[in-house]
Design a protein around this motif. Structure first.
Motif, mmCIF file in Angstrom:
data_model
loop_
_atom_site.group_PDB
_atom_site.id
_atom_site.type_symbol
_atom_site.label_atom_id
_atom_site.label_comp_id
_atom_site.label_asym_id
_atom_site.label_seq_id
_atom_site.Cartn_x
_atom_site.Cartn_y
_atom_site.Cartn_z
ATOM 1 N N PHE A 71 0.845 -1.205 0.000
ATOM 2 C CA PHE A 71 0.000 0.000 0.000
ATOM 3 C C PHE A 71 0.878 1.252 0.000
ATOM 4 O O PHE A 71 0.616 2.207 -0.746
ATOM 5 C CB PHE A 71 -0.912 0.005 1.226
ATOM 6 C CG PHE A 71 -1.840 1.185 1.301
ATOM 7 C CD1 PHE A 71 -3.106 1.131 0.740
ATOM 8 C CD2 PHE A 71 -1.449 2.368 1.923
ATOM 9 C CE1 PHE A 71 -3.961 2.217 0.792
ATOM 10 C CE2 PHE A 71 -2.289 3.466 1.974
ATOM 11 C CZ PHE A 71 -3.557 3.386 1.416
ATOM 12 N N ASN A 72 1.920 1.244 0.824
ATOM 13 C CA ASN A 72 2.810 2.402 0.888
ATOM 14 C C ASN A 72 3.543 2.611 -0.428
ATOM 15 O O ASN A 72 3.771 3.747 -0.858
ATOM 16 C CB ASN A 72 3.818 2.224 2.026
ATOM 17 C CG ASN A 72 4.596 3.490 2.318
ATOM 18 O OD1 ASN A 72 4.020 4.533 2.603
ATOM 19 N ND2 ASN A 72 5.909 3.411 2.233
ATOM 20 N N LEU A 73 3.902 1.506 -1.101
ATOM 21 C CA LEU A 73 4.546 1.608 -2.410
ATOM 22 C C LEU A 73 3.594 2.230 -3.432
ATOM 23 O O LEU A 73 3.989 3.112 -4.208
ATOM 24 C CB LEU A 73 4.996 0.230 -2.887
ATOM 25 C CG LEU A 73 5.653 0.171 -4.273
ATOM 26 C CD1 LEU A 73 6.947 0.971 -4.300
ATOM 27 C CD2 LEU A 73 5.917 -1.280 -4.682
ATOM 28 N N THR A 76 3.264 5.897 -2.603
ATOM 29 C CA THR A 76 4.473 6.626 -2.988
ATOM 30 C C THR A 76 4.555 6.801 -4.497
ATOM 31 O O THR A 76 4.948 7.866 -4.985
ATOM 32 C CB THR A 76 5.722 5.882 -2.475
ATOM 33 O OG1 THR A 76 5.607 5.644 -1.078
ATOM 34 C CG2 THR A 76 6.974 6.688 -2.741
ATOM 35 N N ASP A 77 4.196 5.754 -5.237
ATOM 36 C CA ASP A 77 4.192 5.846 -6.701
ATOM 37 C C ASP A 77 3.237 6.935 -7.182
ATOM 38 O O ASP A 77 3.576 7.737 -8.067
ATOM 39 C CB ASP A 77 3.791 4.504 -7.312
ATOM 40 C CG ASP A 77 4.905 3.473 -7.248
ATOM 41 O OD1 ASP A 77 6.063 3.866 -7.047
ATOM 42 O OD2 ASP A 77 4.614 2.273 -7.388
ATOM 43 N N MET A 78 2.042 6.948 -6.617
ATOM 44 C CA MET A 78 1.061 7.949 -7.033
ATOM 45 C C MET A 78 1.514 9.353 -6.610
ATOM 46 O O MET A 78 1.340 10.325 -7.352
ATOM 47 C CB MET A 78 -0.310 7.637 -6.442
ATOM 48 C CG MET A 78 -1.426 8.494 -7.039
ATOM 49 S SD MET A 78 -3.081 7.841 -6.755
ATOM 50 C CE MET A 78 -3.228 8.107 -5.000
ATOM 51 N N LEU A 79 2.124 9.447 -5.417
ATOM 52 C CA LEU A 79 2.623 10.740 -4.954
ATOM 53 C C LEU A 79 3.729 11.258 -5.871
ATOM 54 O O LEU A 79 3.711 12.437 -6.262
ATOM 55 C CB LEU A 79 3.153 10.603 -3.522
ATOM 56 C CG LEU A 79 3.782 11.858 -2.910
ATOM 57 C CD1 LEU A 79 2.736 12.958 -2.754
ATOM 58 C CD2 LEU A 79 4.431 11.537 -1.562
ATOM 59 N N THR A 113 11.865 13.243 -2.231
ATOM 60 C CA THR A 113 11.341 12.446 -1.123
ATOM 61 C C THR A 113 10.539 11.260 -1.639
ATOM 62 O O THR A 113 10.712 10.122 -1.177
ATOM 63 C CB THR A 113 10.461 13.310 -0.203
ATOM 64 O OG1 THR A 113 11.243 14.379 0.342
ATOM 65 C CG2 THR A 113 9.902 12.487 0.950
ATOM 66 N N SER A 114 9.676 11.505 -2.608
ATOM 67 C CA SER A 114 8.855 10.417 -3.141
ATOM 68 C C SER A 114 9.680 9.448 -3.983
ATOM 69 O O SER A 114 9.482 8.231 -3.912
ATOM 70 C CB SER A 114 7.692 10.988 -3.969
ATOM 71 O OG SER A 114 8.154 11.851 -4.988
ATOM 72 N N PHE A 115 10.647 9.959 -4.772
ATOM 73 C CA PHE A 115 11.489 9.073 -5.575
ATOM 74 C C PHE A 115 12.286 8.124 -4.689
ATOM 75 O O PHE A 115 12.334 6.918 -4.923
ATOM 76 C CB PHE A 115 12.479 9.880 -6.433
ATOM 77 C CG PHE A 115 11.840 10.706 -7.504
ATOM 78 C CD1 PHE A 115 10.543 10.457 -7.919
ATOM 79 C CD2 PHE A 115 12.533 11.745 -8.109
ATOM 80 C CE1 PHE A 115 9.944 11.221 -8.901
ATOM 81 C CE2 PHE A 115 11.947 12.522 -9.085
ATOM 82 C CZ PHE A 115 10.647 12.257 -9.491
ATOM 83 N N SER A 116 12.938 8.680 -3.673
ATOM 84 C CA SER A 116 13.813 7.854 -2.829
ATOM 85 C C SER A 116 13.027 6.902 -1.953
ATOM 86 O O SER A 116 13.503 5.813 -1.619
ATOM 87 C CB SER A 116 14.711 8.749 -1.973
ATOM 88 O OG SER A 116 13.963 9.698 -1.246
ATOM 89 N N MET A 117 11.794 7.261 -1.591
ATOM 90 C CA MET A 117 10.980 6.372 -0.772
ATOM 91 C C MET A 117 10.619 5.103 -1.523
ATOM 92 O O MET A 117 10.390 4.051 -0.907
ATOM 93 C CB MET A 117 9.705 7.105 -0.313
ATOM 94 C CG MET A 117 8.949 6.394 0.796
ATOM 95 S SD MET A 117 9.931 6.204 2.288
ATOM 96 C CE MET A 117 9.134 4.785 3.022
ATOM 97 N N LEU A 287 7.912 5.814 -15.458
ATOM 98 C CA LEU A 287 7.530 4.451 -15.835
ATOM 99 C C LEU A 287 7.347 3.499 -14.647
ATOM 100 O O LEU A 287 6.370 2.739 -14.630
ATOM 101 C CB LEU A 287 8.534 3.873 -16.835
ATOM 102 C CG LEU A 287 8.425 4.389 -18.271
ATOM 103 C CD1 LEU A 287 9.480 3.742 -19.154
ATOM 104 C CD2 LEU A 287 7.030 4.134 -18.838
ATOM 105 N N PRO A 288 8.245 3.481 -13.652
ATOM 106 C CA PRO A 288 8.014 2.570 -12.519
ATOM 107 C C PRO A 288 6.673 2.761 -11.811
ATOM 108 O O PRO A 288 5.984 1.770 -11.532
ATOM 109 C CB PRO A 288 9.198 2.865 -11.591
ATOM 110 C CG PRO A 288 10.275 3.309 -12.506
ATOM 111 C CD PRO A 288 9.577 4.100 -13.571
ATOM 112 N N PRO A 289 6.232 4.007 -11.523
ATOM 113 C CA PRO A 289 4.909 4.152 -10.901
ATOM 114 C C PRO A 289 3.763 3.619 -11.753
ATOM 115 O O PRO A 289 2.735 3.208 -11.217
ATOM 116 C CB PRO A 289 4.774 5.673 -10.702
ATOM 117 C CG PRO A 289 6.165 6.164 -10.618
ATOM 118 C CD PRO A 289 6.945 5.302 -11.566
#
Length: 316
Positions: A71-73, A76-79, A113-117, A287-289
């Protein structure tokens, strides 16, 4: 430049510009089509990650520690997509290339912050797979809801502190040369390289951040899968080994999608054409998100079954 010249003429050594200019692509014809392509990726990413989060929220069978990280992933992807793409599209499609100094630093903080998370989420998932395969009898005791919540919260606090430190150190820099950022967003490296005073602390924090959120997570994941590979050799039957491997394929796909492009960019990006580097950077970011929820839906039986059940309920 008149602002800079007048400031230097008055012997002012510290110059904080009112704004930066995002350079973006130079001399690329029909580049708007690429921006619309990024817009489509953004829409797919938001829809896919929203679906994963919705399924986890409403399916009680997914209320397990592992899916706290999943869920956190997805969050984070959407963020990361929402922080980066709408702003980048506004900058280039509407030609709003000027961005105020404070807005640029804020933009940078949320992007990094979002990329590194995303990398730290993959670390948490690799730990989950390690315990599940290496210590299957102790999995429920070792990987609890409390532990996973603490791990994810700790990663968020560490990530925010590290990125806030990197962004905060930019405020000590004087920008008396140029305000043109050679990137498609407020990128940390291109920004601090514009400074005309000592940037050693910025180089140090940049190297520390790269080590902490790229190389150390990658090393941990590789060591984790070496341990998992060793544990698989101890499983007596081939059928059980294949079953255990299938539980890791989704995570391994996410690791490859995230780390391989990033490593390529930071190892070879400086030699590439500036426009090619921006394309690689933008695709690495978006692309990853988009692909992560697709991979998890297709390769994770629990989520696949939950999606089918949710769609069936809505159909009825």
């Amino acid at each position: 430049m008149e602002l800079f010249n007048s400031a230097l003429g008055r012997n002012i050594t510290f110059v904080r510009p009112a704004y930066f200019i995002i350079g973006g692509f130079v001399g690329v014809p029909n580049i708007k089509y690429y921006y619309f392509f990024l817009l489509i990726i953004y829409i797919i990413s938001v829809m896919g990650n929203s679906l994963v989060m919705t399924v986890i929220i409403f399916d009680h069978n997914l209320k397990t520690p592992k899916y706290i990280v999943v869920f956190n992933l997805a969050f984070t992807d959407m963020l990361s997509s929402t922080v980066l793409l709408p702003k980048a599209l506004d900058i280039f499609l509407s030609n709003h290339r000027k961005i105020s100094y404070n807005d640029c630093l804020t933009f940078m903080f949320f992007c990094f912050t979002s990329f590194s998370m995303q990398a730290l989420n993959l670390v948490a998932l690799s730990y989950d797979r390690l315990v599940a395969i290496f210590y299957p009898l102790h999995y429920q005791a070792k990987v609890t809801h409390k532990f996973m919540l603490s791990l994810v919260s700790g990663f968020w606090l560490f990530d925010i502190f590290l990125i806030l430190s990197a962004v905060g150190l930019l405020t000590r820099l004087s920008f008396c040369k140029s305000v043109l950022i050679n990137s498609y967003y407020c990128d940390h490296g291109p920004v601090y390289r514009l400074a005309c005073n000592d940037v050693t602390p910025n180089r140090v924090i940049s190297a520390l951040a790269m080590t902490s959120i790229l190389w150390l997570p990658l090393v941990f994941i590789l060591v984790t899968y070496c341990c998992i590979g060793y544990a698989l050799t101890k499983i007596s039957t081939a059928q059980e080994r294949i079953k255990a491997c299938k539980t890791c394929t989704g995570h391994l796909s996410l690791v490859a999608i995230y780390f391989l492009p990033v490593i390529f960019i930071y190892c070879f990006g400086s030699r590439a054409d500036p426009n090619a580097r921006i394309i690689n950077l933008s695709l690495t970011a978006v692309l990853p998100p988009m692909l992560n929820p697709i991979i998890y839906v297709l390769q994770t039986q629990e989520i696949k079954a939950s999606v089918k059940k949710l769609l069936k309920i809505q159909g009825n």
